[in-house]
Design an enzyme around this catalytic site. Structure first.
Site, mmCIF file in Angstrom:
data_model
loop_
_atom_site.group_PDB
_atom_site.id
_atom_site.type_symbol
_atom_site.label_atom_id
_atom_site.label_comp_id
_atom_site.label_asym_id
_atom_site.label_seq_id
_atom_site.Cartn_x
_atom_site.Cartn_y
_atom_site.Cartn_z
ATOM 1 N N THR A 1 -7.932 3.651 8.521
ATOM 2 C CA THR A 1 -9.192 2.922 8.359
ATOM 3 C C THR A 1 -9.384 2.259 9.793
ATOM 4 O OG1 THR A 1 -9.050 2.590 6.064
ATOM 5 C CG2 THR A 1 -10.633 1.506 7.292
ATOM 6 N N HIS B 1 0.948 6.317 1.692
ATOM 7 C CA HIS B 1 1.682 7.113 2.606
ATOM 8 C C HIS B 1 3.141 7.919 1.938
ATOM 9 C CE1 HIS B 1 -0.958 6.806 5.814
ATOM 10 N NE2 HIS B 1 -0.720 5.533 5.736
ATOM 11 N N GLU C 1 -8.660 0.468 -2.932
ATOM 12 C CA GLU C 1 -9.406 0.347 -1.802
ATOM 13 C C GLU C 1 -10.476 1.629 -1.769
ATOM 14 O OE1 GLU C 1 -6.908 0.912 1.706
ATOM 15 O OE2 GLU C 1 -6.083 -1.115 1.514
ATOM 16 N N HIS D 1 -3.689 -4.419 7.978
ATOM 17 C CA HIS D 1 -3.668 -3.155 8.767
ATOM 18 C C HIS D 1 -2.766 -3.316 9.955
ATOM 19 C CE1 HIS D 1 -5.188 0.512 10.496
ATOM 20 N NE2 HIS D 1 -5.851 0.631 9.280
ATOM 21 N N ARG E 1 -9.374 7.990 -1.044
ATOM 22 C CA ARG E 1 -10.182 8.445 0.099
ATOM 23 C C ARG E 1 -11.341 9.697 -0.456
ATOM 24 N NH1 ARG E 1 -8.584 6.623 5.389
ATOM 25 N NH2 ARG E 1 -10.666 7.873 6.195
ATOM 26 N N GLU F 1 -10.646 -9.318 3.346
ATOM 27 C CA GLU F 1 -9.584 -9.049 3.975
ATOM 28 C C GLU F 1 -9.773 -8.817 5.386
ATOM 29 O OE1 GLU F 1 -7.118 -5.796 2.113
ATOM 30 O OE2 GLU F 1 -6.053 -5.438 4.008
ATOM 31 N N HIS G 1 -5.739 3.497 -1.529
ATOM 32 C CA HIS G 1 -6.877 3.813 -1.215
ATOM 33 C C HIS G 1 -7.350 5.471 -1.683
ATOM 34 C CE1 HIS G 1 -9.773 4.470 2.725
ATOM 35 N NE2 HIS G 1 -10.460 4.712 1.567
ATOM 36 N N ARG H 1 -6.804 12.835 0.976
ATOM 37 C CA ARG H 1 -5.790 13.415 1.761
ATOM 38 C C ARG H 1 -4.346 12.706 1.344
ATOM 39 N NH1 ARG H 1 -7.099 10.149 7.240
ATOM 40 N NH2 ARG H 1 -9.048 10.899 6.910
ATOM 41 N N ASN I 1 0.841 -1.154 0.187
ATOM 42 C CA ASN I 1 -0.056 -0.143 0.028
ATOM 43 C C ASN I 1 0.991 1.196 -0.006
ATOM 44 O OD1 ASN I 1 -1.389 2.473 1.085
ATOM 45 N ND2 ASN I 1 -3.159 0.851 1.704
HETATM 46 N N1 PXP Z 1 -5.810 -2.796 4.222
HETATM 47 C C1 PXP Z 1 -6.698 -2.039 4.318
HETATM 48 C C2 PXP Z 1 -7.976 -2.259 3.767
HETATM 49 C C3 PXP Z 1 -6.274 -0.658 4.607
HETATM 50 O O1 PXP Z 1 -7.501 0.291 4.668
HETATM 51 C C4 PXP Z 1 -4.998 -0.191 4.851
HETATM 52 C C5 PXP Z 1 -4.851 1.184 5.498
HETATM 53 O O2 PXP Z 1 -5.031 1.999 4.536
HETATM 54 C C6 PXP Z 1 -4.253 -1.279 4.955
HETATM 55 C C7 PXP Z 1 -4.420 -2.723 4.501
HETATM 56 C C8 PXP Z 1 -2.736 -0.999 5.224
HETATM 57 O O3 PXP Z 1 -2.573 -0.902 6.627
HETATM 58 P P1 PXP Z 1 -1.243 -0.328 7.227
HETATM 59 O O4 PXP Z 1 -0.925 1.124 6.747
HETATM 60 O O5 PXP Z 1 -1.356 -0.195 8.700
HETATM 61 O O6 PXP Z 1 -0.141 -1.364 6.943
#
Ligand code: PXP
Length: 254
Positions: free
Chosen positions: A110, A10, A79, A200, A54, A160, A52, A58, A7
């Site tokens: 999330t 960030h 996402e 997550h 959003r 998930e 994601h 952001r 992901n």
């Molecule tokens: N899976 C989903 C569905 C999420 O919403 C997120 C956060 O955006 C993640 C995985 C990744 O989480 P993390 O950034 O804590 O690894």
């Protein structure tokens, strides 16, 4: 072997911290470019790229998603909130998969799984539209028996499981209970024919335990990999996570 979806939200968070108002340009001083980083993640072994988009935009922007759709060689997992607008957006973009998540403007990230039971009709409409378009739908849910059972009934191909409660429990006594919930949830989902993903709060420490969950197909990991990349570079960070996910601890020379 467990697959890794990286992901990259960030990477965009860092860009937006400085260049929120800079518009479309990605050249020159506007950095970092999440698309360039996605390509590096792929080179290091990422099996898919997750973003994601959003509602409050952001971090990831629509332009990033379009460029990712054109550039990446692995799979694009989008996402998104379960709304008619995002459903339409996904049908036009055609990602390889969508992951339906709850969205709340005030949250830092999330916070919990999507309530499939409470939003049954909306979720079903989205799954059916995606199934018809050949896009796999994943439902981001807590490891709760009722949510898992309904996910299978609505014919979502994937779930998930939200690992946030487990990750947030850290070293407290609650961690084992949360892990047990995840373990039971993964078994139930697998028995019902669902592909089991998880994500997550997964990091370089708790991955040693998370990787022992049964039936896990893919983990989606963002914050810890992007944070590690500040020290080691993204490729090294991805390689190290992939090694740890699959029970190897040494990655630096790979
Ligand atoms: N899976 C989903 C569905 C999420 O919403 C997120 C956060 O955006 C993640 C995985 C990744 O989480 P993390 O950034 O804590 O690894």
């Amino acid at each position: 072997m467990i697959l890794l979806g990286v992901n990259i939200d960030h990477c965009a968070t860092l860009r937006q911290a400085r260049y929120r108002d800079a518009g479309g340009s990605t050249g020159g001083a506007i950095e970092p470019d999440p698309v360039a980083l996605a390509l590096l993640a792929e080179r290091a072994g990422a099996d898919g790229i997750t973003v994601h988009l959003r509602e409050d935009r952001r971090h990831i922007q629509e332009r990033d998603v379009r460029r990712l759709r054109e550039c990446i060689a692995t799979r694009l997992n989008l996402e998104m909130a379960c709304t008619p607008e995002m459903t339409q957006y996904a049908l036009e973009l055609k990602p390889d998969s969508v992951c339906l998540v709850p969205e709340n403007r005030q949250e830092v990230t999330t916070e919990g799984g999507l309530d499939i039971v409470g939003n049954r009709d909306r979720v079903l409409a989205c799954i059916e539209a995606m199934n018809a378009a050949g896009i796999a739908t994943s439902l981001f849910i807590d490891p709760d028996p009722a949510q898992i059972a309904l996910s299978a009934k609505l014919r979502a191909p994937w779930v998930e499981l939200h690992t946030g409660a487990y990750a947030n429990a850290g070293r407290t006594a609650r961690r084992q209970d949360e892990f047990e919930r995840l373990r039971r949830g993964a078994r139930q989902a697998h028995e019902l024919g669902l592909v089991v993903n998880a994500g997550h709060g997964i990091n370089y420490v708790n991955i040693a335990e998370v990787r022992t969950l049964p039936h896990v197909h893919e983990l989606n990991i963002g914050h810890s990999i992007v944070s590690r990349a500040l020290y080691s570079g993204l490729e090294e960070a991805v390689r190290e996570m992939k090694a740890r996910m699959n029970g190897r601890t040494v990655a630096s020379s790979e």
